[in-house]
Each structure stands twice: as structure tokens, then as C-alpha cells.
Write a protein that holds these residues in place. Structure first.
Motif, PDB file in Angstrom:
ATOM      1  N   ASP A  46       1.988 -12.549  -9.877  1.00  0.00           N
ATOM      2  CA  ASP A  46       0.597 -12.643  -9.410  1.00  0.00           C
ATOM      3  C   ASP A  46       0.490 -12.231  -7.940  1.00  0.00           C
ATOM      4  O   ASP A  46      -0.435 -11.517  -7.552  1.00  0.00           O
ATOM      5  N   ASN A  49       0.812  -8.582  -7.590  1.00  0.00           N
ATOM      6  CA  ASN A  49      -0.468  -7.964  -7.947  1.00  0.00           C
ATOM      7  C   ASN A  49      -1.456  -8.032  -6.780  1.00  0.00           C
ATOM      8  O   ASN A  49      -2.221  -7.090  -6.555  1.00  0.00           O
ATOM      9  N   LEU A  50      -1.463  -9.137  -6.035  1.00  0.00           N
ATOM     10  CA  LEU A  50      -2.319  -9.246  -4.841  1.00  0.00           C
ATOM     11  C   LEU A  50      -1.933  -8.202  -3.794  1.00  0.00           C
ATOM     12  O   LEU A  50      -2.801  -7.576  -3.171  1.00  0.00           O
ATOM     13  N   GLN A  52      -0.486  -5.358  -4.405  1.00  0.00           N
ATOM     14  CA  GLN A  52      -0.918  -4.068  -4.955  1.00  0.00           C
ATOM     15  C   GLN A  52      -2.407  -3.849  -4.701  1.00  0.00           C
ATOM     16  O   GLN A  52      -2.821  -2.762  -4.282  1.00  0.00           O
ATOM     17  N   SER A  53      -3.226  -4.863  -4.943  1.00  0.00           N
ATOM     18  CA  SER A  53      -4.665  -4.745  -4.705  1.00  0.00           C
ATOM     19  C   SER A  53      -4.960  -4.414  -3.250  1.00  0.00           C
ATOM     20  O   SER A  53      -5.828  -3.592  -2.950  1.00  0.00           O
ATOM     21  N   ASN A  54      -4.230  -5.052  -2.339  1.00  0.00           N
ATOM     22  CA  ASN A  54      -4.426  -4.783  -0.916  1.00  0.00           C
ATOM     23  C   ASN A  54      -4.013  -3.363  -0.554  1.00  0.00           C
ATOM     24  O   ASN A  54      -4.638  -2.721   0.288  1.00  0.00           O
ATOM     25  N   PHE A  56      -4.227  -0.761  -2.572  1.00  0.00           N
ATOM     26  CA  PHE A  56      -5.284   0.104  -3.088  1.00  0.00           C
ATOM     27  C   PHE A  56      -6.532   0.079  -2.202  1.00  0.00           C
ATOM     28  O   PHE A  56      -7.255   1.062  -2.110  1.00  0.00           O
ATOM     29  N   GLN A  57      -6.769  -1.054  -1.539  1.00  0.00           N
ATOM     30  CA  GLN A  57      -7.931  -1.170  -0.649  1.00  0.00           C
ATOM     31  C   GLN A  57      -7.716  -0.443   0.672  1.00  0.00           C
ATOM     32  O   GLN A  57      -8.639  -0.275   1.449  1.00  0.00           O
ATOM     33  N   SER A  59      -4.669   0.466   4.000  1.00  0.00           N
ATOM     34  CA  SER A  59      -3.828  -0.281   4.929  1.00  0.00           C
ATOM     35  C   SER A  59      -4.423  -0.386   6.325  1.00  0.00           C
ATOM     36  O   SER A  59      -3.803  -0.904   7.233  1.00  0.00           O
TER      37      SER A  59
END
Length: 82
Positions: A46, A49-50, A52-54, A56-57, A59
Motif C-alpha cells: 500500500d 502504491n502511495l 507510485q501515485s506521488n 505520477f503527480q 516530483s
């Protein structure tokens, strides 16, 4: 991406991030860094995954102050405690 370890002692710009059982670890050069330890492998996934989400948003933080000046900063992901 910069990541602050769970124990707050490491600030790492990682080359590679992975889950090993219940730990989230990173590789920087030839060094392995423990980023966080969790109660289960599922929780560690989990957290990955967090991260990974960051990624994608993006750097970088981009914001404009009230004076109209634009600023760019690197984001730092802080590892959750539990």
C-alpha cells in the motif's frame, strides 16, 4: 523523487524502490536503505502504491505567491508511520 525514511534519519533520492516482505527499501548507488517497516507485506505494498501515485503527480511543486512570483520545489515523500 526524494523520500524521507520512516525513522526520519534518511533523506534519499532513490534509484530503485521495492518491497521485501514487510519492508519498503530503496537502492541508491550500491547502498540499500530501509525506508519503512510495516505490520504486513500488504501494508508495505500500500505504501509503495502511495509512492507510485506521488511519482505520477510529478516530483516538483509549482506555486505562485500573492506577489506573482512563481516558485518550483522538489517534493519530498514522507514514509507513513504505520
Amino acid at each position: 523523487m526524494w523520500i524521507r525514511s520512516q525513522n526520519k534519519f534518511d533523506l534519499v533520492k532513490t534509484d530503485y524502490i521495492f518491497v521485501d516482505e514487510n519492508e519498503v527499501q530503496a537502492i541508491k548507488g550500491d547502498k540499500r536503505v530501509l525506508l519503512g517497516e510495516y505490520k504486513s507485506e500488504e501494508r508495505a505494498l500500500d505504501v509503495l502504491n502511495l509512492i507510485q501515485s506521488n511519482i505520477f503527480q510529478g516530483s516538483k511543486l509549482d506555486y505562485i505567491t500573492s506577489g506573482g512570483v512563481r516558485h518550483y520545489r522538489d517534493k519530498v515523500f514522507e514514509m507513513p508511520q504505520l
